[in-house]
Structure formats: structure tokens, C-alpha cells
Scaffold this motif. Structure first.
Motif, PDB file in Angstrom:
ATOM      1  N   ILE A  58     -34.015  22.635  -6.414  1.00 34.03           N
ATOM      2  CA  ILE A  58     -32.907  22.137  -7.641  1.00 34.03           C
ATOM      3  C   ILE A  58     -34.029  21.181  -8.702  1.00 34.03           C
ATOM      4  O   ILE A  58     -35.582  20.819  -8.641  1.00 34.03           O
ATOM      5  CB  ILE A  58     -32.459  20.454  -6.969  1.00 34.03           C
ATOM      6  N   LYS A  59     -34.233  21.322  -9.785  1.00 32.04           N
ATOM      7  CA  LYS A  59     -34.819  21.092 -10.951  1.00 32.04           C
ATOM      8  C   LYS A  59     -34.774  19.797 -11.566  1.00 32.04           C
ATOM      9  O   LYS A  59     -34.860  18.766 -12.045  1.00 32.04           O
ATOM     10  CB  LYS A  59     -34.807  21.992 -12.004  1.00 32.04           C
ATOM     11  N   LYS A  60     -33.388  18.886 -11.567  1.00 30.59           N
ATOM     12  CA  LYS A  60     -32.598  17.876 -11.851  1.00 30.59           C
ATOM     13  C   LYS A  60     -32.949  16.854 -11.067  1.00 30.59           C
ATOM     14  O   LYS A  60     -32.364  17.355  -9.824  1.00 30.59           O
ATOM     15  CB  LYS A  60     -31.516  18.334 -12.402  1.00 30.59           C
ATOM     16  N   LYS A  61     -33.273  15.740 -11.776  1.00 30.45           N
ATOM     17  CA  LYS A  61     -33.225  15.294 -10.712  1.00 30.45           C
ATOM     18  C   LYS A  61     -31.992  14.411 -10.293  1.00 30.45           C
ATOM     19  O   LYS A  61     -31.453  13.817 -11.349  1.00 30.45           O
ATOM     20  CB  LYS A  61     -34.424  14.036 -11.055  1.00 30.45           C
ATOM     21  N   VAL A  62     -31.713  14.113  -9.358  1.00 29.16           N
ATOM     22  CA  VAL A  62     -30.642  12.554  -8.388  1.00 29.16           C
ATOM     23  C   VAL A  62     -30.945  12.308  -7.614  1.00 29.16           C
ATOM     24  O   VAL A  62     -31.567  12.467  -6.816  1.00 29.16           O
ATOM     25  CB  VAL A  62     -29.601  13.610  -8.283  1.00 29.16           C
ATOM     26  N   ASP A  63     -30.634  10.204  -8.204  1.00 24.70           N
ATOM     27  CA  ASP A  63     -30.766   9.157  -7.568  1.00 24.70           C
ATOM     28  C   ASP A  63     -30.707   9.996  -5.863  1.00 24.70           C
ATOM     29  O   ASP A  63     -29.638  10.060  -5.506  1.00 24.70           O
ATOM     30  CB  ASP A  63     -30.525   8.622  -8.025  1.00 24.70           C
ATOM     31  N   LYS A  64     -31.602   9.690  -4.883  1.00 28.81           N
ATOM     32  CA  LYS A  64     -31.356   9.835  -3.221  1.00 28.81           C
ATOM     33  C   LYS A  64     -30.823   8.779  -3.303  1.00 28.81           C
ATOM     34  O   LYS A  64     -30.265   8.902  -2.628  1.00 28.81           O
ATOM     35  CB  LYS A  64     -33.006  10.052  -2.963  1.00 28.81           C
TER      36      LYS A  64
ATOM     37  N   PHE B 207     -24.830  20.657  -6.703  1.00 25.64           N
ATOM     38  CA  PHE B 207     -26.268  19.953  -7.074  1.00 25.64           C
ATOM     39  C   PHE B 207     -26.251  19.860  -5.272  1.00 25.64           C
ATOM     40  O   PHE B 207     -27.103  20.567  -3.951  1.00 25.64           O
ATOM     41  CB  PHE B 207     -26.775  18.642  -6.437  1.00 25.64           C
TER      42      PHE B 207
ATOM     43  N   LYS C 219     -28.638  22.606  -2.379  1.00 19.93           N
ATOM     44  CA  LYS C 219     -29.327  21.563  -0.673  1.00 19.93           C
ATOM     45  C   LYS C 219     -28.881  22.339   0.358  1.00 19.93           C
ATOM     46  O   LYS C 219     -29.708  22.466   1.339  1.00 19.93           O
ATOM     47  CB  LYS C 219     -28.687  20.175  -0.913  1.00 19.93           C
TER      48      LYS C 219
END
Length: 604
Positions: free
Chosen positions: A426-432, A416, A420
Motif C-alpha cells: 500500500i502506497k497511500k498512508k493511512v493513520d494507523k 485499503f 491489507k
């Protein structure tokens, strides 16, 4: 620290007795449009009258570099008098200081030359030989910038040099106006803006209020530089009334009314709905309720806030009889509420903190401090963080497998960060928030390993003042989390670990300097001086001769030397008493000793 020029500051100020009459200092306000200066005049039709034209020979190069004529304005007062130039941004402060020095004559270098050399020397000493290149260029001219990007030690030293007249010009942000007492003969506002926001009247008054201080100066003047397009708005600013002061108790829910109610009930000042409502009527918010509350009554706000705290599990409502009125309904604080109250945790984050600590127990990594540092990285700094993804990826790749497991537990993978850094979609959501908090944890982790704010600042391309504020915030939050865990039995495993981490974050220096920094008035720079001079323990300092210290340690006053020795003696005495109590406890016969008569143990 500034032994060589602090004395000149004392000579320049005449002490004022409380019985003495201090004459008011006249403050003249001016506006500058192009090369014309107008005086603010409330009696004039448009609020200002013509004062003069700037008479300064500008070369073509200077016109391009200094379109606001700052060089002309500051050279009218410095170096004989002091001057402050307020700038909209931190970067602008540095650029303006640099620009002004490029066009000052060489004569300015001779003014208090020796004292300015001492300032540069002190800045290097306190920063392990590091020195900001901008300050290196500007201080010889008596000029420096002042903003949040400086460390607290740098700010203090520069402020002392300015107060002593060694530095005659500060380029600064608006924060200096509110928090630091640094008066000036002339105050210049570079623009009627703070960042991108137009000035408010109270901000304007705070800034120009630095000019001409009673007991220090006889006259003061302010000059606000503006463009023609802002003229009407500025005239409204200088002639309009001051903004009203309103309570923010309900606007800032978690830090305001919710925290207040939790404290009232936790301290048992008011525990019933009626008592809490009565308390609220006595606050500024209660006095202003008719102005501030349009849709709800104060009673409804009180009831809703208590319901919120109850739903969050921070308060519990006591059961009441049907015959009792609603106002008699009382509350008590829950374990989670007490932990949040004792730890002074922002209620916006108490549930998040609980879940983070709970999740941490599933796979707490003790191989290094990295996991624990993440758990004590302040939540409120996360929103300000903008990671440099290339630096992030490099730091991530330096982690040990166990430390990478911490990131995996949080849902942040190396792929990930890599995507960046390379700008891939990026398709996968990651908590910002988690990603940003982890980045700040990298900064803190590196800082604890290197114990050098300058090197970490350069490594992460962050202002050194920001890095220091992060460290201070983490040390404070680590202590808060420790108190939070002390109230909750399920988190007992964290307690001893947090005690050690809090100590490391608080001092953040090489281990050998920590004992010296327990002494009042001894910070990192002074501790290093003492250690290098052979004073390597509390016992050494307690037995030191103040006169010998003065001759051995650079820039140490007699008062500071005596304070260090007396503080060390007091600490040593306290430690000795604590050890004596421990010895007596060990030699005391236990209360549950078997047998009717317990034999006494003679002291060796």
C-alpha cells in the motif's frame, strides 16, 4: 449464585475477632531445578540448601508433556488442599490446566462431583448456553484457569468455587497475585518470568504471598521452577532487597502532573504559581525531588507544566501588574479545560477528541449508531489492537452505504482494507490509530446489535474478557464524552445522542431486560431469569414476595431476594416522586403569567 456450595465455604472458615491473636503462618520458599528441590536459606553460602528429590513415576509421554514435573508437584497437595500455578502468559494458563487434567487419575472426578456439576451449569446459564471447551474438560477434575480472558461473571463464579474448595487448582497469570484474595497451601511459579520480562522482587513476593494465609491455613509453601541458566539471576532475586517505591507523577505527564494541576485550578484548591508549587512540595514527588530530579528543579517542572497546559488551551494566565512577583501569577481554567476536567478526559487525548467531534459535525451520520460508536471508542485501547484483516474486510463489506461514508470521512476505504487482507503493498498512508479505532468500533457495533459477548468474541477471534473490557471501557468513555460535550455549546447536538448510547453500552442487553437491570444486584443473567419467570417490570419486582422469588429463581439466596425487592421498591418510589414533581410543575401558574392576578388551576 453458588447457593449449593457457598455454604461449605462458610463452614470451612473460622471467624476471627479483632481481639484474637492470629498466629503467623510459616511460609517456606523452595526452588526447583530439574527434579531436585532446594529450600531457600539466607544463612547458606549460596542462598539455598538441598531439600529432596521428586519421587514420581513419569512415563515417557508424561516426560514430554510435562518437563517441569507440574503433575508431580500439584498432586502432592490437591484435592485436599488448594494450589496456584502462576504461568507467564494467558495461553500458557489454559494449556497447563488442560495438560494437568490429562494425567490426573479418575479419582479426582469423584471429589465434590455434584458441586462441580453446579459450577459448569452456572457457567452455561450466565453465558446463554456457551461454555469454554477448556473449562468443560478441566472443572470436573477441580481445575480451572484464571486470567483476563474470562468475563467478570466467570471470574467471580470460579473464585467463589475455589474459595469453597470445589475447585482446588488455579493456573493463573500474575494479575491474580495483586488483585484477588485467593490463598493456597502451595504456590508454584512456572518460570521466573512475567511474559518475557524477568520477575522483580516485589512481583515474586506478591505471588508467593498467596501461600499460607493467617486464619485460613497453618502452613504455606512456594516453589519457583527455574532452568540452570537462570540460577544466578534467581538467587539475586530471592536474596536481594525490595525495589524502592518512587513517584511517577512526572513520568506520566498527562495522567500525572498535568491532570493534577488542572484539577487543582478547576477545584480552586490552588490557583497561583506559588500555591501550586507549595502543594507540589507536599507530594511524594516533592519529598523525593532530590532523587528524581537531576537536571531541573521542582520550581522549573511546575512552571513548565503550567506553560504546557496554557499552550494547549486548557488554562489561561491572568494578567498581572509589573510590581507583582512571578509566584503571585494566577491561572483560571478555560472552557476546553473545564470540559476535559468535568469529563475526566485523559489530557493526551482532549485535543484529539475535540477535533474528532468537530469533524463529526461536518457529516454526522445518524442512520445508525456506527458513527457515534466510533467517536466514543476509547483512545487508550487503540494501541493494543491488532486487526484481523480478513475479518475487517468482511465486516466492512457488510456496512450500509451511509455507514461506509463514516469510514470515508475518516479516510479509511474498502480498497485499503482489501489490500491489507490480501497482503498487497500500500502506497497511500493511512493513520494507523484511526484504522485500529475503527476496527474496535466494528466490535462494539456488532456487540450492540447481537448483545452476546460469546458470539462477538468468536466472530472477531478475540478473548471474551477482552470484548467485555472493551464494552466497559466504551460505556465509561461515552459518559466522559457526554460530560465533555455538556461543557461546550458547540457540541450540543451530541448530548441527547450520547445519553442514549451510554445507556445502551452500559447494559448492552435486549431492551426488555434494561428496566430489570436498574435494580441493585441484577445483572444480565439474573435479569433474564426474572424476565422468563414473568417479572417483566420494576412494578412486578417491587410487588414480588421474596419467598416466592427464592422458589422460582435458581441459586437465589434469601438475602439477595430481599435486596432485589427492596431496591425495586425504592426505585419505584423515586420515579413516583419525580413524576409527582413534574405534575406539580405543569399545574403551577407560570411566574410570567399576564395580568395582575393569576387564576389558580385546580387539580383534577
Amino acid at each position: 449464585m453458588l447457593k449449593t456450595y457457598k455454604s461449605s465455604f462458610k463452614q470451612n472458615i473460622t471467624p476471627i475477632n479483632s481481639d484474637q491473636y492470629v498466629p503467623k503462618v510459616e511460609l517456606k520458599e523452595y526452588l526447583k531445578i530439574n527434579d531436585t528441590i532446594y529450600e531457600v536459606d539466607s544463612k547458606a553460602e549460596n542462598g539455598m540448601t538441598f531439600s529432596r528429590l521428586l519421587n514420581y513415576k513419569y512415563s515417557d509421554t508424561l516426560k514430554k508433556m510435562d518437563p517441569d514435573h507440574l503433575v508431580a508437584l500439584v498432586t502432592e497437595v490437591i484435592p485436599k488442599y488448594s494450589c496456584l500455578v502462576f504461568c507467564p502468559t494467558k495461553k500458557n494458563c489454559e494449556n497447563v490446566a488442560d495438560m494437568i487434567c490429562k494425567f490426573l487419575s479418575k479419582e479426582y472426578l469423584k471429589h465434590k462431583e455434584k458441586e462441580k456439576y453446579e459450577v459448569l451449569k452456572d457457567l452455561r446459564n450466565m453465558s446463554s448456553g456457551n461454555l469454554c471447551p477448556v473449562l468443560k474438560r478441566t472443572i470436573p477434575f477441580g481445575v480451572a484457569y484464571h486470567h483476563g480472558g474470562l468475563t467478570s461473571d466467570e471470574r467471580k463464579l470460579l473464585e467463589e468455587a475455589y474459595s469453597a474448595g470445589v475447585l482446588c487448582l488455579f493456573t493463573c497469570t500474575s494479575t491474580l497475585a495483586a488483585g484477588v484474595n485467593l490463598p493456597a497451601r502451595r504456590v508454584i511459579l512456572r518460570a521466573p518470568y512475567v511474559a518475557k520480562e524477568f520477575l522483580k522482587r516485589n512481583q515474586y513476593k506478591q505471588m508467593i504471598g498467596r501461600a499460607g494465609r493467617a486464619g485460613i491455613d497453618t502452613v504455606g509453601e512456594s516453589i519457583l521452577i527455574l532452568q540452570e541458566k537462570d540460577k544466578q539471576q534467581v538467587l539475586e532475586l530471592i536474596t536481594g532487597p525490595m525495589e524502592n517505591c518512587y513517584s511517577h507523577l512526572v513520568q506520566e505527564f498527562t495522567k500525572g502532573i498535568h491532570t493534577l494541576f488542572l484539577s487543582l485550578i478547576g477545584l480552586k484548591i490552588a490557583t497561583s504559581l506559588g500555591d501550586i508549587y507549595q502543594f507540589m512540595n507536599g507530594t511524594l514527588f516533592g519529598v523525593q525531588q532530590k532523587v528524581l530530579l537531576k537536571e531541573k528543579s521542582l520550581w522549573e517542572v511546575t512552571v513548565e507544566s503550567l506553560r504546557y497546559l496554557t499552550e494547549k488551551g486548557l488554562l489561561q494566565k491572568d494578567s498581572i501588574h509589573k510590581s507583582e512577583e512571578e509566584a503571585q501569577c494566577s491561572f483560571h481554567i478555560t472552557k476546553l479545560g473545564r470540559a476535559s476536567f468535568k469529563g475526566t478526559i485523559d489530557l493526551a487525548y482532549c485535543n484529539v477528541l475535540y477535533k474528532d467531534l468537530e469533524k463529526g459535525l461536518e457529516g454526522l451520520v445518524l442512520e445508525s449508531l456506527f458513527h457515534l460508536i466510533y467517536l466514543t471508542t476509547p483512545y487508550d485501547l487503540v494501541s493494543q489492537c491488532e486487526p484481523n484483516w480478513m475479518i475487517y474486510f468482511w465486516q466492512f463489506s457488510q456496512l450500509s452505504p451511509a455507514e461506509q461514508n463514516v469510514a470515508a470521512l475518516l479516510g479509511v476505504s474498502e480498497s485499503f482494507i482489501g489490500k491489507k487482507a490480501s497482503g498487497q503493498a500500500i502506497k497511500k498512508k493511512v493513520d494507523k490509530d484511526i484504522v485500529n479505532r475503527l476496527y474496535l468500533s466494528f466490535v462494539l457495533y456488532t456487540l450492540l446489535k447481537e448483545t452476546n459477548i460469546w458470539s462477538v468474541s468468536e466472530k472477531f477471534n478475540l478473548p471474551r474478557g477482552y470484548v467485555q473490557n472493551l464494552l466497559t471501557g466504551a460505556a465509561s468513555f461515552s459518559s466522559c464524552v457526554l460530560h465533555f460535550c455538556e461543557e461546550l455549546e458547540e457540541f450540543w447536538v451530541y448530548r441527547a445522542l450520547l445519553v442514549e448510547l451510554t445507556k445502551k453500552l452500559t447494559y448492552c442487553v435486549k431492551a426488555e431486560l434494561v428496566p430489570l437491570m436498574e435494580v441493585a444486584g441484577v445483572l444480565e443473567g439474573r435479569a433474564r431469569q426474572l424476565y422468563n419467570a414473568g417479572y417483566r417490570s420494576l412494578t412486578h419486582l417491587a410487588n414480588a414476595n421474596p419467598e416466592v422469588l427464592i422458589g422460582t429463581i435458581d441459586h437465589l439466596s434469601r438475602r439477595q431476594a430481599k435486596q432485589i425487592v427492596s431496591s425495586a421498591k425504592m426505585l419505584l418510589h423515586e420515579k413516583a416522586e419525580a413524576l409527582q414533581e413534574e405534575v406539580e410543575e405543569l399545574l403551577r401558574v407560570p411566574s410570567d403569567f399576564p395580568g395582575a392576578v393569576a387564576p389558580s388551576i385546580e387539580k383534577a
